[in-house]
Design a protein around this motif. Structure first.
Motif: not given
Length: 419
Positions: A8-10, A49-50, A76-78
């Motif tokens: 999630f963060f990446r 997913c990638i 994700g976060l970005p």
């Protein structure tokens, strides 16, 4: 769980792959060290997913395999940071949420007790709360080893206890002393006991492992009659008694008897007729404070409550309890029992009565009864043929050595000598 947080963060993408040779595309990704997950085929191609970094390296693989890729979802976060880049208060609120969660992680909000039977969970948690350990206690102020020692000292029947913390949860595992082991320990501390009859009846069977039997099978005994003595005679080669030895009588003695019973129950049953009206309420419990929404106390409603303990993951409990209540309107009517219902209820009452006797160690060999109806109540009356194991004990009466006799009954008095 940790991998999900890292992904999630990446940031990662949920994409759809179509084209000439998707199998070659997967082989090329494997050779290049690109990780794909949640691969699912469908009619037009493949979904998977990638990661965001790996997606930027796919151009050579797509060209060689003759495939095309389409982004269907960004996770994700970005992406959240880009989407809400102009919403500064949202970012501030998100940061404040993480700060609050981090602060709450430093306290205990749930105590989980397991392995207890003699001491209820409420008794154990109330004692810990008195000692300053429980809901809202800082984790830094809890010494698990000291808590274990404190519980063993205060509750003598607890022979083993384990205390550990995980997340905002305090685990308490106990092991209590068995009743049988406690009884054997008490027997070993007593030097010489007789086995007595707990009830009046007929001896159904007797098996003696240690002690002197005083009754036989078929004998009629009264309550308190000695059945097996803890006194053993010591005899010499000629069969004469030379002394006595004492022990705790050990035997299985069963006494058969008949006990009458009478169980009463009402003539009418209470029937709740639902009217179809329903109400819902919610209560938030935070420590000793309660906040209610649409939870008015009204008569004529059946209340069904559901208790929820919000948590993040397995052990990260939040300091709030949620109570969901569903209220259904009803009317009360008194309806007489039919003959079939009366018979079924009488059998149920008698079965429950027999189960309670069996829990006390009483064996039921036969039963007979009949249903009686009066102007005020119903009743089932009869008798039960039961077999009761003798368990009552009393200290064995010691035989006093007569003066002038030795250890083995030899006369040691002075008889005088003639000159």
């Amino acid at each position: 769980m940790v991998l999900k947080v890292i992904k999630f963060f990446r940031g990662y993408l949920y994409v759809c792959l179509t084209g000439y040779s998707p199998e070659r595309f997967f082989n090329l990704c494997g050779n290049a060290g690109i990780v794909l997950w949640n691969i699912e085929p469908d009619g037009e191609g493949y979904h998977f997913c990638i990661s965001l970094q790996a997606f930027r390296r796919l151009r050579p693989m797509l060209r060689k395999s003759g495939t095309r890729i389409r982004i269907e979802k960004r996770v994700g976060l970005p992406f959240l940071r880009f989407r809400y880049r102009h919403h500064r208060f949202f970012l501030v609120g998100l940061a404040a949420l993480f700060v609050v969660l981090f602060s709450m992680s430093r306290f205990i909000w749930m105590v989980d007790v397991s392995g207890n039977s003699r001491y209820s969970t409420q008794v154990l948690t109330d004692y810990l709360q008195q000692e300053g350990i429980g809901y809202g206690t800082p984790k830094s102020g809890i010494d698990c080893e000291e808590t274990e020692l404190m519980l063993r000292d205060h509750f003598p029947d607890i022979i083993w206890v384990s205390v550990r913390m995980a997340g905002t949860r305090l685990y308490l595992e106990v092991q209590e002393q068995l009743l049988g082991a406690e009884a054997k320990q008490e027997d070993s501390q007593t030097d010489g006991t007789d086995l007595l009859a707990d009830v009046s009846g007929t001896v159904d069977s007797i098996v003696v492992r240690r002690g002197t039997p005083l009754v036989q099978k078929g004998d009629t005994v009264e309550k308190g009659t000695p059945l097996v003595s803890g006194m053993l005679e010591l005899q010499d080669d000629s069969g004469e008694t030379t002394g006595y030895e004492y022990c705790n009588a050990d035997a299985d003695v069963y006494i058969r008897m008949t006990i009458p019973f009478e169980i009463t129950f009402p003539l009418e049953k209470t029937v709740y007729q639902k009217t179809g009206k329903r109400r819902f309420g919610i209560v938030f419990v935070l420590g000793n404070c309660q906040i209610s929404f649409f939870d008015r106390q009204t008569k004529g409603f059946l209340v069904r409550s559901s208790y929820q303990y919000p948590c993040i993951g397995k052990d990260f409990y939040l300091p709030v309890q949620v109570i969901l209540r569903e209220k259904k309107s009803y009317t009360v009517e008194k309806v007489p029992y039919s003959k079939t219902e009366t018979k079924a209820l009488a059998e149920e009452k008698l079965t429950d009565y027999c189960k309670k006797l069996e829990e006390k160690g009483i064996q039921i060999s036969g039963k007979s009864g009949m249903i009686k109806r009066t102007d005020t109540e119903n009743s089932v009356q009869g008798s039960l043929n039961v077999v009761v194991k003798a368990t009552r004990r009393i200290e064995t009466e010691k035989m006093m050595r007569q003066e002038g006799t030795g250890t083995y009954g030899i006369d040691t008095t002075d008889v005088g000598h003639s000159d």
